[in-house]
Scaffold this active site. Structure first.
Site: not given
Ligand SMILES: Cn1cc(Nc2nc(NC3CCCCC3)c3c(C#N)c[nH]c3n2)cn1
Length: 280
Positions: A20, A132
């Site tokens: 990420g 999420d």
């Protein structure tokens, strides 16, 4: 050989599983036991205090939930001013990569659905709302689905998809109407009602189930972001639920994708739905 030393223990890097912004997940070999683990590395050099705190919060929750079966196991961790290392159990594949590779066999849907419900129920019982949820948050470990993160720290994307558009990080395809409209208390607009806010995760689970059943998420075909967000919130935009020969299954996915939060079932309701409770 590329090696990582955590708390004086040596791990040999086998491969990068995902990366990420400032984090990476490696598949590693623990030299002494010859066992495979996943190591999540977070570079804190260019992370501001807020980010560092969000990672520490995620670790605190992960440690608190260690006794729950559907939560990824954390074996060791190391936090220094410059980095974080988490030594965790290594799954075989995440649900996003799995669903990209092949369609789910109808009889397996109930198995996955039950496990996703129980995993999310675990974090709700601890007062955590993910907000999420997407397939990349679920991981197959020895055939069972486990939750790997709680939506507190930033997300990581699988190495495969990091170069393509449809990577799961930052996708809006699973976002609930109330989260988009900010009426879920996430912007501190007062409604800190846990019972109501948990329903946002139910919407996301409904989108995941829809994807498992139909091979696409309900609003995937709307590529313009503004149009997508409007459709998600627009009660007059009908989501289609083609018949798949299992009325109970279509009833479940329809019930999760009800825009009125009060009419949307809770995880508890879903676990006692005939689709889940009437079969073995
Ligand atoms: C694709 N793939 C994944 C595995 N296994 C695996 N992936 C993990 N994260 C992946 C990072 C990229 C996005 C998908 C999840 C973690 C993990 C964390 N965080 C803790 N254990 C893990 N095991 C094997 N193949």
């Amino acid at each position: 050989k590329d090696q990582i030393h955590i708390k004086g223990v040596t791990y040999t890097i086998i491969k990068v599983i995902g990366k990420g912004g400032s984090s990476k997940v490696y598949q590693v070999l623990h030299e002494d036991s010859k066992k495979i683990f996943a190591v999540k590395y977070v570079d804190l050099e260019c992370s501001d205090h807020q980010i560092v705190q969000s990672y520490k919060n995620e670790i605190t929750v992960l440690r608190r939930l260690q006794n729950k079966e559907p939560i990824i196991k954390l074996y060791d961790f190391e936090i220094t001013p410059s980095h974080i290392y988490l030594v965790m159990e290594c799954g075989s594949i995440d649900l996003a990569s799995f669903l990209r590779k092949k369609r789910v066999v109808k009889d397996d849907i109930l198995f996955y659905w039950r496990q996703m419900l129980t995993a999310v129920q675990c974090i709700h019982d601890e007062g955590i709302i993910h907000r999420d949820l997407k397939p990349a948050n679920f991981l197959f470990v020895e055939g069972s689905l486990k939750l790997i993160d709680f939506g507190i720290a930033n997300a990581i994307q699988s190495d495969k998809t990091s170069v393509t558009r449809e990577s799961q990080v930052g996708t809006l395809n699973y976002m609930s109407p109330e989260t988009i409209q900010g009426s879920d208390g996430s912007q501190g607009n007062g409604s800190s009602n846990m019972k109501i806010n948990c329903k946002s995760d139910v919407w996301s689970l409904g989108c995941i189930l829809y994807y498992i059943i139909y091979g696409k998420t309900p609003f995937q075909s709307i590529t313009n972001t503004m149009m997508k967000l409007q459709a998600i919130c627009n009660k007059d935009y009908q989501i289609h639920f083609p018949d798949v020969g299992d009325p109970l299954l279509t009833d479940v996915v329809k019930s999760c994708l009800v825009r009125d939060v009060r009419k949307r079932p809770s995880i508890k309701d879903l676990l006692s739905h005939p689709y889940v409770s009437s079969r073995n």
